[in-house]
Motif scaffolding. Structure first.
Motif, PDB file in Angstrom:
ATOM      1  N   LEU A  64       8.366  -4.031  -8.163  1.00  0.00           N
ATOM      2  CA  LEU A  64       7.637  -5.191  -7.696  1.00  0.00           C
ATOM      3  C   LEU A  64       6.497  -4.709  -6.807  1.00  0.00           C
ATOM      4  N   HIS A  65       5.594  -5.597  -6.464  1.00  0.00           N
ATOM      5  CA  HIS A  65       4.458  -5.171  -5.654  1.00  0.00           C
ATOM      6  C   HIS A  65       4.878  -4.715  -4.259  1.00  0.00           C
ATOM      7  N   ASP A  66       6.063  -5.137  -3.817  1.00  0.00           N
ATOM      8  CA  ASP A  66       6.551  -4.661  -2.521  1.00  0.00           C
ATOM      9  C   ASP A  66       7.329  -3.352  -2.648  1.00  0.00           C
ATOM     10  N   GLY A  67       7.369  -2.809  -3.873  1.00  0.00           N
ATOM     11  CA  GLY A  67       8.017  -1.528  -4.107  1.00  0.00           C
ATOM     12  C   GLY A  67       9.471  -1.612  -4.515  1.00  0.00           C
ATOM     13  N   ALA A  68      10.035  -2.808  -4.570  1.00  0.00           N
ATOM     14  CA  ALA A  68      11.447  -2.941  -4.953  1.00  0.00           C
ATOM     15  C   ALA A  68      11.643  -2.589  -6.420  1.00  0.00           C
ATOM     16  N   THR A  69      12.555  -1.681  -6.692  1.00  0.00           N
ATOM     17  CA  THR A  69      12.886  -1.256  -8.058  1.00  0.00           C
ATOM     18  C   THR A  69      14.057  -2.081  -8.582  1.00  0.00           C
ATOM     19  N   PRO A  70      14.346  -1.996  -9.883  1.00  0.00           N
ATOM     20  CA  PRO A  70      15.560  -2.646 -10.396  1.00  0.00           C
ATOM     21  C   PRO A  70      16.814  -2.192  -9.656  1.00  0.00           C
ATOM     22  N   LEU A  71      16.894  -0.905  -9.312  1.00  0.00           N
ATOM     23  CA  LEU A  71      18.054  -0.412  -8.575  1.00  0.00           C
ATOM     24  C   LEU A  71      18.144  -1.062  -7.201  1.00  0.00           C
ATOM     25  N   PHE A  72      17.026  -1.188  -6.536  1.00  0.00           N
ATOM     26  CA  PHE A  72      17.004  -1.835  -5.222  1.00  0.00           C
ATOM     27  C   PHE A  72      17.536  -3.265  -5.324  1.00  0.00           C
ATOM     28  N   LEU A  73      17.058  -4.005  -6.326  1.00  0.00           N
ATOM     29  CA  LEU A  73      17.458  -5.403  -6.484  1.00  0.00           C
ATOM     30  C   LEU A  73      18.941  -5.513  -6.799  1.00  0.00           C
ATOM     31  N   ALA A  74      19.446  -4.629  -7.649  1.00  0.00           N
ATOM     32  CA  ALA A  74      20.866  -4.650  -7.985  1.00  0.00           C
ATOM     33  C   ALA A  74      21.722  -4.280  -6.774  1.00  0.00           C
ATOM     34  N   ALA A  75      21.270  -3.304  -5.999  1.00  0.00           N
ATOM     35  CA  ALA A  75      22.002  -2.898  -4.804  1.00  0.00           C
ATOM     36  C   ALA A  75      22.005  -4.018  -3.769  1.00  0.00           C
ATOM     37  N   GLN A  76      20.905  -4.678  -3.629  1.00  0.00           N
ATOM     38  CA  GLN A  76      20.777  -5.783  -2.676  1.00  0.00           C
ATOM     39  C   GLN A  76      21.766  -6.904  -2.983  1.00  0.00           C
ATOM     40  N   GLU A  77      21.957  -7.161  -4.269  1.00  0.00           N
ATOM     41  CA  GLU A  77      22.832  -8.263  -4.680  1.00  0.00           C
ATOM     42  C   GLU A  77      24.271  -7.828  -4.914  1.00  0.00           C
ATOM     43  N   GLY A  78      24.539  -6.528  -4.826  1.00  0.00           N
ATOM     44  CA  GLY A  78      25.909  -6.042  -4.978  1.00  0.00           C
ATOM     45  C   GLY A  78      26.399  -5.973  -6.406  1.00  0.00           C
ATOM     46  N   HIS A  79      25.487  -5.784  -7.359  1.00  0.00           N
ATOM     47  CA  HIS A  79      25.868  -5.756  -8.774  1.00  0.00           C
ATOM     48  C   HIS A  79      26.272  -4.324  -9.155  1.00  0.00           C
ATOM     49  N   ILE A  80      27.554  -4.043  -9.014  1.00  0.00           N
ATOM     50  CA  ILE A  80      28.057  -2.677  -9.153  1.00  0.00           C
ATOM     51  C   ILE A  80      27.804  -2.106 -10.542  1.00  0.00           C
ATOM     52  N   THR A  81      28.123  -2.856 -11.576  1.00  0.00           N
ATOM     53  CA  THR A  81      27.968  -2.362 -12.944  1.00  0.00           C
ATOM     54  C   THR A  81      26.513  -2.009 -13.226  1.00  0.00           C
ATOM     55  N   ILE A  82      25.610  -2.851 -12.781  1.00  0.00           N
ATOM     56  CA  ILE A  82      24.189  -2.603 -13.033  1.00  0.00           C
ATOM     57  C   ILE A  82      23.699  -1.397 -12.251  1.00  0.00           C
ATOM     58  N   VAL A  83      24.169  -1.240 -11.031  1.00  0.00           N
ATOM     59  CA  VAL A  83      23.810  -0.051 -10.256  1.00  0.00           C
ATOM     60  C   VAL A  83      24.203   1.203 -11.034  1.00  0.00           C
ATOM     61  N   ARG A  84      25.397   1.200 -11.598  1.00  0.00           N
ATOM     62  CA  ARG A  84      25.839   2.359 -12.390  1.00  0.00           C
ATOM     63  C   ARG A  84      24.962   2.546 -13.627  1.00  0.00           C
ATOM     64  N   GLN A  85      24.651   1.449 -14.303  1.00  0.00           N
ATOM     65  CA  GLN A  85      23.810   1.537 -15.509  1.00  0.00           C
ATOM     66  C   GLN A  85      22.453   2.162 -15.182  1.00  0.00           C
ATOM     67  N   LEU A  86      21.855   1.710 -14.124  1.00  0.00           N
ATOM     68  CA  LEU A  86      20.517   2.180 -13.773  1.00  0.00           C
ATOM     69  C   LEU A  86      20.528   3.647 -13.354  1.00  0.00           C
ATOM     70  N   LEU A  87      21.517   4.031 -12.587  1.00  0.00           N
ATOM     71  CA  LEU A  87      21.616   5.434 -12.173  1.00  0.00           C
ATOM     72  C   LEU A  87      21.851   6.336 -13.385  1.00  0.00           C
ATOM     73  N   ALA A  88      22.667   5.866 -14.313  1.00  0.00           N
ATOM     74  CA  ALA A  88      22.915   6.644 -15.534  1.00  0.00           C
ATOM     75  C   ALA A  88      21.663   6.758 -16.389  1.00  0.00           C
ATOM     76  N   SER A  89      20.735   5.825 -16.204  1.00  0.00           N
ATOM     77  CA  SER A  89      19.489   5.833 -16.976  1.00  0.00           C
ATOM     78  C   SER A  89      18.348   6.519 -16.236  1.00  0.00           C
ATOM     79  N   GLY A  90      18.660   7.134 -15.099  1.00  0.00           N
ATOM     80  CA  GLY A  90      17.658   7.934 -14.407  1.00  0.00           C
ATOM     81  C   GLY A  90      16.981   7.277 -13.231  1.00  0.00           C
ATOM     82  N   ALA A  91      17.495   6.152 -12.741  1.00  0.00           N
ATOM     83  CA  ALA A  91      16.891   5.505 -11.573  1.00  0.00           C
ATOM     84  C   ALA A  91      16.950   6.438 -10.372  1.00  0.00           C
ATOM     85  N   ARG A  92      15.897   6.435  -9.571  1.00  0.00           N
ATOM     86  CA  ARG A  92      15.826   7.292  -8.383  1.00  0.00           C
ATOM     87  C   ARG A  92      16.596   6.632  -7.232  1.00  0.00           C
TER      88      ARG A  92
END
Length: 314
Positions: A155-183
């Motif tokens: 996003l323009h404020d720098g929030a990544t998909p991983l940031f948004l998933a972590a913010q909302e506590g979406h555990i499965t998505i956090v794992r998916q994104l990290l497995a796909s190379g999220a920083r």
């Protein structure tokens, strides 16, 4: 199937003040797309009297409405009638964005079959992937990633998909994104990293996953606060316990305080105990020359602090 057009006409006339579309027939198309009334939609589109890509005053199309509302048959009909899949409304949102936001995975797949792109962004920089991550639709996230969605979108404020998933506590998505190379340590513009946000929100399982994947336990925001500091202030004891396993700094931060100061200010007795057991120093003073004991009148907390030798200035 019988159809009373006069009755239907009365229904959408009631919506004219609410909607601002091109024509009454366009209003009817939007109504059918929103309600999932395939028969009405086909009747209107086959009449040749309404553009399949008719828009309201925000640039929203019937395909966007059907995609948001989860009506797969209507989406398919609109596509087969020639609807432009990648049109953007004024905000930049596309049909794919709306389907992803609402977790309509069958529609997401259908849109991809007919050429939907993951690259379009909203005015805030949002993409279909960021929307799915924020709203916790892990199945949609999987589909998007398989179809080329960029795990490093921001996003323009720098929030990544991983940031948004972590913010909302979406555990499965956090794992998916990290497995796909999220920083794991990619911060927002204000310096807030995914771990910091998960700690503040009390998502201990997300904190655990991020730490195991190498998140910086002492990453601070521009105000100097760390994940441990925020968890201590909020009283998120499960988060504190996870962070303490990775030996975060217990000393003074850039803002002149410690996590112990934060726990005391937050009035969290258990948090104070956890930090003291981990070796927090009760003698450290903040920028105002105050120790942790100086920051509270809570007798329970004072008793705990005094077991470690703490004294108030006055």
């Amino acid at each position: 199937m019988s159809f009373n057009f006069l009755h239907f006409y009365d229904l959408f006339l009631l919506r004219l003040k609410e909607w601002s579309k091109e024509t009454p027939l366009a209003n009817a198309v939007f109504w059918a797309a929103r309600k999932g009334n395939l028969a009405v939609l086909q009747l209107l589109l086959n009449s040749g009297r309404v553009d399949v890509d008719c828009k309201d005053n925000t640039g929203t199309t019937a395909l966007m409405v059907a995609s948001y509302s989860g009506h797969t048959d209507c989406v398919r009909e609109l596509i087969l009638q020639g609807a432009d899949i990648n049109l953007q409304r004024e905000t930049g949102s596309t049909s794919l964005f709306f389907a992803a936001q609402q977790g309509n995975n069958d529609i997401v797949k259908l849109l991809f079959e007919y050429g939907a792109s993951t690259e379009f962004q909203t005015k805030e920089g949002g993409t279909a992937l960021s929307a799915a991550c924020q709203y916790g639709h892990s199945t949609v996230v999987e589909t998007l990633l398989k179809n080329g969605a960029n795990v490093h979108d921001e996003l323009h404020d720098g929030a990544t998909p991983l940031f948004l998933a972590a913010q909302e506590g979406h555990i499965t998505i956090v794992r998916q994104l990290l497995a796909s190379g999220a920083r794991v340590n990619q911060p927002r513009v204000d310096g807030t990293a995914p771990l910091w946000m998960a700690a503040q929100m009390g998502h201990s399982e997300v904190v655990k996953i991020l730490l195991l994947r190498g998140a910086d336990r002492d990453a601070d925001r521009k105000d100097g606060s760390t994940p441990l500091f925020k968890a201590a202030y909020k009283g998120h004891n499960d988060v504190i316990e996870e962070l303490l396993k990775f030996s975060p700094s217990l000393g003074l931060l850039k803002n002149g305080s410690t996590a112990l100061h934060a726990a005391v200010l937050g009035g969290n007795v258990r948090s104070v105990v956890l930090l003291l057991e981990a070796g927090a120093d009760v003698t450290l003073r903040n920028k105002d020359n105050e120790t942790a004991a100086d920051l509270t009148k809570n007798e329970r907390i004072l008793r705990v602090l005094r077991t470690k030798g703490a004294r108030k200035n006055n």
